[in-house]
Structures are given as C-alpha cells and as structure tokens.
Design a protein around this motif. Structure first.
Motif, PDB file in Angstrom:
ATOM      1  N   GLU A 160       0.721  -1.279  -0.195  1.00  0.00           N
ATOM      2  CA  GLU A 160      -0.138   0.006   0.085  1.00  0.00           C
ATOM      3  C   GLU A 160       0.889   1.247  -0.021  1.00  0.00           C
ATOM      4  O   GLU A 160       0.573   2.065  -0.703  1.00  0.00           O
ATOM      5  CB  GLU A 160      -0.779   0.007   1.258  1.00  0.00           C
ATOM      6  CG  GLU A 160      -1.667   1.211   1.150  1.00  0.00           C
ATOM      7  CD  GLU A 160      -2.582   1.251   2.594  1.00  0.00           C
ATOM      8  OE1 GLU A 160      -3.598   1.834   2.394  1.00  0.00           O
ATOM      9  OE2 GLU A 160      -2.136   0.772   3.520  1.00  0.00           O
ATOM     10  N   GLN A 161       2.064   1.340   0.929  1.00  0.00           N
ATOM     11  CA  GLN A 161       2.704   2.269   0.671  1.00  0.00           C
ATOM     12  C   GLN A 161       3.490   3.205  -0.395  1.00  0.00           C
ATOM     13  O   GLN A 161       3.527   4.114  -0.792  1.00  0.00           O
ATOM     14  CB  GLN A 161       4.126   2.303   1.944  1.00  0.00           C
ATOM     15  CG  GLN A 161       3.238   2.304   3.424  1.00  0.00           C
ATOM     16  CD  GLN A 161       2.494   3.482   3.739  1.00  0.00           C
ATOM     17  OE1 GLN A 161       2.884   4.611   3.336  1.00  0.00           O
ATOM     18  NE2 GLN A 161       1.496   3.245   4.499  1.00  0.00           N
ATOM     19  N   GLU A 162       3.614   1.612  -1.330  1.00  0.00           N
ATOM     20  CA  GLU A 162       4.321   2.180  -2.484  1.00  0.00           C
ATOM     21  C   GLU A 162       3.192   2.710  -3.694  1.00  0.00           C
ATOM     22  O   GLU A 162       3.342   3.300  -4.402  1.00  0.00           O
ATOM     23  CB  GLU A 162       4.935   0.745  -2.929  1.00  0.00           C
ATOM     24  CG  GLU A 162       5.744   1.153  -4.357  1.00  0.00           C
ATOM     25  CD  GLU A 162       6.615  -0.352  -4.879  1.00  0.00           C
ATOM     26  OE1 GLU A 162       7.045  -0.219  -5.933  1.00  0.00           O
ATOM     27  OE2 GLU A 162       6.667  -1.019  -3.805  1.00  0.00           O
ATOM     28  N   MET A 163       2.076   2.145  -3.216  1.00  0.00           N
ATOM     29  CA  MET A 163       0.849   2.519  -4.226  1.00  0.00           C
ATOM     30  C   MET A 163       0.379   4.113  -3.999  1.00  0.00           C
ATOM     31  O   MET A 163      -0.095   4.723  -4.900  1.00  0.00           O
ATOM     32  CB  MET A 163      -0.333   1.777  -4.206  1.00  0.00           C
ATOM     33  CG  MET A 163      -0.225   0.354  -4.891  1.00  0.00           C
ATOM     34  SD  MET A 163      -1.710  -0.453  -5.090  1.00  0.00           S
ATOM     35  CE  MET A 163      -1.474  -1.370  -3.152  1.00  0.00           C
ATOM     36  N   LYS A 164       0.738   4.268  -2.648  1.00  0.00           N
ATOM     37  CA  LYS A 164      -0.013   5.654  -2.306  1.00  0.00           C
ATOM     38  C   LYS A 164       0.610   6.836  -3.210  1.00  0.00           C
ATOM     39  O   LYS A 164       1.755   6.811  -3.151  1.00  0.00           O
ATOM     40  CB  LYS A 164       0.123   5.965  -0.825  1.00  0.00           C
ATOM     41  CG  LYS A 164      -1.038   5.196  -0.016  1.00  0.00           C
ATOM     42  CD  LYS A 164      -0.603   5.544   1.276  1.00  0.00           C
ATOM     43  CE  LYS A 164      -1.790   5.016   2.312  1.00  0.00           C
ATOM     44  NZ  LYS A 164      -1.671   5.396   3.775  1.00  0.00           N
ATOM     45  N   GLY A 165      -0.315   7.668  -3.482  1.00  0.00           N
ATOM     46  CA  GLY A 165       0.368   8.893  -4.344  1.00  0.00           C
ATOM     47  C   GLY A 165       0.669   8.655  -5.671  1.00  0.00           C
ATOM     48  O   GLY A 165       0.932   9.618  -6.405  1.00  0.00           O
ATOM     49  N   LYS A 166       0.433   7.334  -6.095  1.00  0.00           N
ATOM     50  CA  LYS A 166       0.725   7.224  -7.474  1.00  0.00           C
ATOM     51  C   LYS A 166      -0.414   7.339  -8.315  1.00  0.00           C
ATOM     52  O   LYS A 166      -1.613   7.289  -7.963  1.00  0.00           O
ATOM     53  CB  LYS A 166       1.193   5.744  -7.705  1.00  0.00           C
ATOM     54  CG  LYS A 166       2.723   5.327  -7.295  1.00  0.00           C
ATOM     55  CD  LYS A 166       3.854   5.880  -7.826  1.00  0.00           C
ATOM     56  CE  LYS A 166       5.278   5.709  -7.236  1.00  0.00           C
ATOM     57  NZ  LYS A 166       5.320   4.248  -7.041  1.00  0.00           N
ATOM     58  N   ILE A 167      -0.397   7.889  -9.695  1.00  0.00           N
ATOM     59  CA  ILE A 167      -1.302   8.022 -10.741  1.00  0.00           C
ATOM     60  C   ILE A 167      -2.061   6.696 -11.059  1.00  0.00           C
ATOM     61  O   ILE A 167      -1.255   6.018 -11.429  1.00  0.00           O
ATOM     62  CB  ILE A 167      -1.051   8.832 -11.716  1.00  0.00           C
ATOM     63  CG1 ILE A 167      -0.829  10.187 -11.001  1.00  0.00           C
ATOM     64  CG2 ILE A 167      -2.319   9.039 -12.745  1.00  0.00           C
ATOM     65  CD1 ILE A 167      -1.574  11.303 -10.201  1.00  0.00           C
ATOM     66  N   CYS A 168      -3.306   6.268 -11.070  1.00  0.00           N
ATOM     67  CA  CYS A 168      -3.631   4.991 -11.366  1.00  0.00           C
ATOM     68  C   CYS A 168      -3.337   4.606 -13.004  1.00  0.00           C
ATOM     69  O   CYS A 168      -3.100   3.428 -13.233  1.00  0.00           O
ATOM     70  CB  CYS A 168      -5.028   4.717 -11.123  1.00  0.00           C
ATOM     71  SG  CYS A 168      -6.180   5.817 -11.855  1.00  0.00           S
ATOM     72  N   HIS A 169      -3.487   5.617 -13.656  1.00  0.00           N
ATOM     73  CA  HIS A 169      -3.354   5.486 -15.144  1.00  0.00           C
ATOM     74  C   HIS A 169      -1.874   4.811 -15.434  1.00  0.00           C
ATOM     75  O   HIS A 169      -0.675   4.946 -15.306  1.00  0.00           O
ATOM     76  CB  HIS A 169      -3.283   6.892 -15.835  1.00  0.00           C
ATOM     77  CG  HIS A 169      -4.630   7.587 -15.757  1.00  0.00           C
ATOM     78  ND1 HIS A 169      -5.673   6.967 -15.854  1.00  0.00           N
ATOM     79  CD2 HIS A 169      -4.893   8.792 -15.413  1.00  0.00           C
ATOM     80  CE1 HIS A 169      -6.796   7.820 -15.994  1.00  0.00           C
ATOM     81  NE2 HIS A 169      -6.139   9.163 -15.201  1.00  0.00           N
ATOM     82  N   ARG A 170      -1.907   3.574 -16.302  1.00  0.00           N
ATOM     83  CA  ARG A 170      -0.822   2.976 -16.696  1.00  0.00           C
ATOM     84  C   ARG A 170       0.066   2.473 -15.521  1.00  0.00           C
ATOM     85  O   ARG A 170       1.180   1.812 -15.646  1.00  0.00           O
ATOM     86  CB  ARG A 170       0.186   3.802 -17.662  1.00  0.00           C
ATOM     87  CG  ARG A 170      -0.460   4.241 -18.668  1.00  0.00           C
ATOM     88  CD  ARG A 170      -1.406   3.319 -19.755  1.00  0.00           C
ATOM     89  NE  ARG A 170      -0.398   2.500 -20.204  1.00  0.00           N
ATOM     90  CZ  ARG A 170      -0.687   1.499 -20.816  1.00  0.00           C
ATOM     91  NH1 ARG A 170      -2.009   1.062 -21.145  1.00  0.00           N
ATOM     92  NH2 ARG A 170       0.281   0.698 -21.565  1.00  0.00           N
ATOM     93  N   PHE A 171      -0.766   2.634 -14.108  1.00  0.00           N
ATOM     94  CA  PHE A 171       0.187   1.767 -13.122  1.00  0.00           C
ATOM     95  C   PHE A 171      -0.705   0.583 -12.501  1.00  0.00           C
ATOM     96  O   PHE A 171      -0.149  -0.497 -12.728  1.00  0.00           O
ATOM     97  CB  PHE A 171       0.179   2.938 -11.933  1.00  0.00           C
ATOM     98  CG  PHE A 171       0.928   2.465 -10.826  1.00  0.00           C
ATOM     99  CD1 PHE A 171       2.080   2.060 -10.741  1.00  0.00           C
ATOM    100  CD2 PHE A 171       0.151   2.380  -9.520  1.00  0.00           C
ATOM    101  CE1 PHE A 171       2.522   1.572  -9.553  1.00  0.00           C
ATOM    102  CE2 PHE A 171       0.677   1.560  -8.216  1.00  0.00           C
ATOM    103  CZ  PHE A 171       2.007   1.530  -8.436  1.00  0.00           C
ATOM    104  N   ILE A 172      -1.840   0.870 -12.398  1.00  0.00           N
ATOM    105  CA  ILE A 172      -2.623  -0.398 -12.101  1.00  0.00           C
ATOM    106  C   ILE A 172      -3.742  -0.510 -13.080  1.00  0.00           C
ATOM    107  O   ILE A 172      -4.669  -1.637 -13.158  1.00  0.00           O
ATOM    108  CB  ILE A 172      -3.361  -0.312 -10.662  1.00  0.00           C
ATOM    109  CG1 ILE A 172      -4.094   0.713 -10.570  1.00  0.00           C
ATOM    110  CG2 ILE A 172      -2.175  -0.371  -9.725  1.00  0.00           C
ATOM    111  CD1 ILE A 172      -5.049   1.083  -9.280  1.00  0.00           C
ATOM    112  N   CYS A 173      -4.107   0.902 -13.943  1.00  0.00           N
ATOM    113  CA  CYS A 173      -5.157   0.635 -14.823  1.00  0.00           C
ATOM    114  C   CYS A 173      -4.507   0.896 -16.298  1.00  0.00           C
ATOM    115  O   CYS A 173      -3.676   1.746 -16.370  1.00  0.00           O
ATOM    116  CB  CYS A 173      -6.188   2.004 -14.562  1.00  0.00           C
ATOM    117  SG  CYS A 173      -7.688   2.227 -15.530  1.00  0.00           S
ATOM    118  N   PRO A 174      -5.086   0.055 -17.113  1.00  0.00           N
ATOM    119  CA  PRO A 174      -4.548   0.110 -18.459  1.00  0.00           C
ATOM    120  C   PRO A 174      -4.931   1.362 -19.362  1.00  0.00           C
ATOM    121  O   PRO A 174      -4.390   1.752 -20.520  1.00  0.00           O
ATOM    122  CB  PRO A 174      -4.938  -1.004 -19.222  1.00  0.00           C
ATOM    123  CG  PRO A 174      -6.345  -1.443 -18.511  1.00  0.00           C
ATOM    124  CD  PRO A 174      -6.210  -1.106 -16.931  1.00  0.00           C
TER     125      PRO A 174
END
Length: 235
Positions: A161-175
């Motif tokens: 979770e700590q690595e995901m926080k603050g990241k933009i979802c586009h192209r990260f977990i969402c295609p």
C-alpha cells in the motif's frame, strides 16, 4: 486517508502526580489563607484539581471533590473556630465543589462513550478492510492519485500500500491512458464490469470491477473494488 489500525490508548501515569501536587498546593494555600483571615477567593483554586479529577477519573473524581471539600470544611472549623457564618459559607462551597465535579463527570462520561463508539466503529471498519475478499483501492477523484489500498489489493497488484499511495492509477494499475478515464473522462458507469488490472509484473489480471463515487474527509474520491475473475469462475 489513514487505514492503519487505531493505536492503543496510552497509559498516563503522571495524572496521579499532577493531582497529588495540586492537592498539596491547595491544602497548603488553604491553611495559609485561613491563618491570615481570608475566607474566600483562594477557594476558587480548588476547582482546578476538582475539574481535572472529575474529567480523568469520573466517579472517583466526584469522591475526590467530596474529600477535598470536607478537608476544607475541617480546616475552616479548626483554624477559625466555630463561626456559624463561616461554616455555612464553607458548606455552600463544598456543595459547589461536588456539584461542579458531578457536572464534569457527566460530560466526561459522554465524551468517553462517544470515543468508545468511534473506536468500535473504527475497529469494525479495519476488520472489514483487512479481511474482505475483494481488492479495494481508493483514488482521489480529481487527481487519480491512489489514497489507500487494502491487503487484497496488495495481493492482486503485487504492490504494498505504501508504494501505491500517491501514484497515478493510469498505466500503473489501470490500462487506461491519462485523460481517458472511463469514469471521470468518458462518463461511463462501471458495476461488476469485466476489466483488467495491471500488476507489478506488468501482467493483466482479469477482474470484475465496480467504481463508486464518494466523499471522505471532505475529499471527493473514487472507491474501486476488484474481484479476481478466476476466483469467481473457479478452476
């Protein structure tokens, strides 16, 4: 959004020392003022330890106020002699001590009850958040930054979770590309729709995705839940 488990209540050992120090100070002040012929004014200092004791210890605080009141009454009689006017005034002040203590006790008990209800609600939320068999990811509705993710989301994506926080979802977990969000840009409704979730290895995980808009802490968010399709269909 803080999804960490609520901390345990800290033990506050200094309360006894503070109350003892204030009590000794008040009693010495009482003896000094009565010996100087002062009957009032200094008695207002009693309210400091009385209010603290009633707020901290509630029913025991009311008992403390009664004990301090009777000690004060004893000092009045012992140091100034039995003067009916002085005694009646002292008794009235003792009653005030106890009444104020009782009022503070009631307020303290209400606050404690509200805190207990809040902590119970938080405990239920954390229990559901940590054990629900669906990945839940909360995004800022405007920036699409990841705000929180539950343990199942960590398992599906491979990211803590700590690595995901603050990241933009586009192209990260969402295609989806930036600016082409199905929800905020294209106005689509996603309710148990078959979608793909990107994991840490860059692989696409087939999921049933649901997205709902909400407001948490005066912040517009998107609550996305994912159920792994393989888990639904079975082997």
């Amino acid at each position: 959004m803080d999804t960490a488990s609520p901390p345990k209540k800290p033990i506050i050992p200094w309360r006894h020392a503070v109350l003892l120090g204030l009590s000794v100070m008040v009693l010495f002040l009482t003896v000094y003022c009565l010996q100087k012929g002062t009957q009032t004014v200094f008695t207002h200092v009693y309210y400091i330890p009385i209010i603290l004791a009633s707020y901290w210890y509630q029913k025991k605080g009311v008992l403390y106020s009664a004990v301090m009141g009777f000690i004060y009454l004893g000092f009045v009689i012992f140091l100034t002699g039995y003067n009916p006017f002085n005694v009646i005034g002292a008794v009235a002040r003792v009653i005030c001590f106890i009444v104020i203590a009782a009022v503070v006790m009631v307020l303290s008990m209400r606050i404690s009850s509200q805190k207990a209800d809040l902590e119970q609600s938080e405990a239920k939320f954390h229990g559901i958040w940590n054990h629900i068999q669906a990945a839940v990811i909360i995004l800022d509705a405007k920036t699409h930054e990841i705000v929180a993710a539950n343990p199942e989301a960590e398992r599906l994506t491979g990211y803590p979770e700590q690595e995901m926080k603050g990241k933009i979802c586009h192209r990260f977990i969402c295609p989806a590309e930036n600016g082409k969000c199905p929800i905020t840009d294209l106005g689509m409704t996603i309710d148990r729709s078959e979608r793909m979730l990107l994991n840490r290895n860059g692989n696409s995980v087939p999921v049933l995705k649901t997205v709902k808009a909400a407001v948490i802490d005066n912040r517009e968010v998107l609550i996305e839940s994912y159920i792994e399709t393989a888990a639904v269909k079975g082997p």
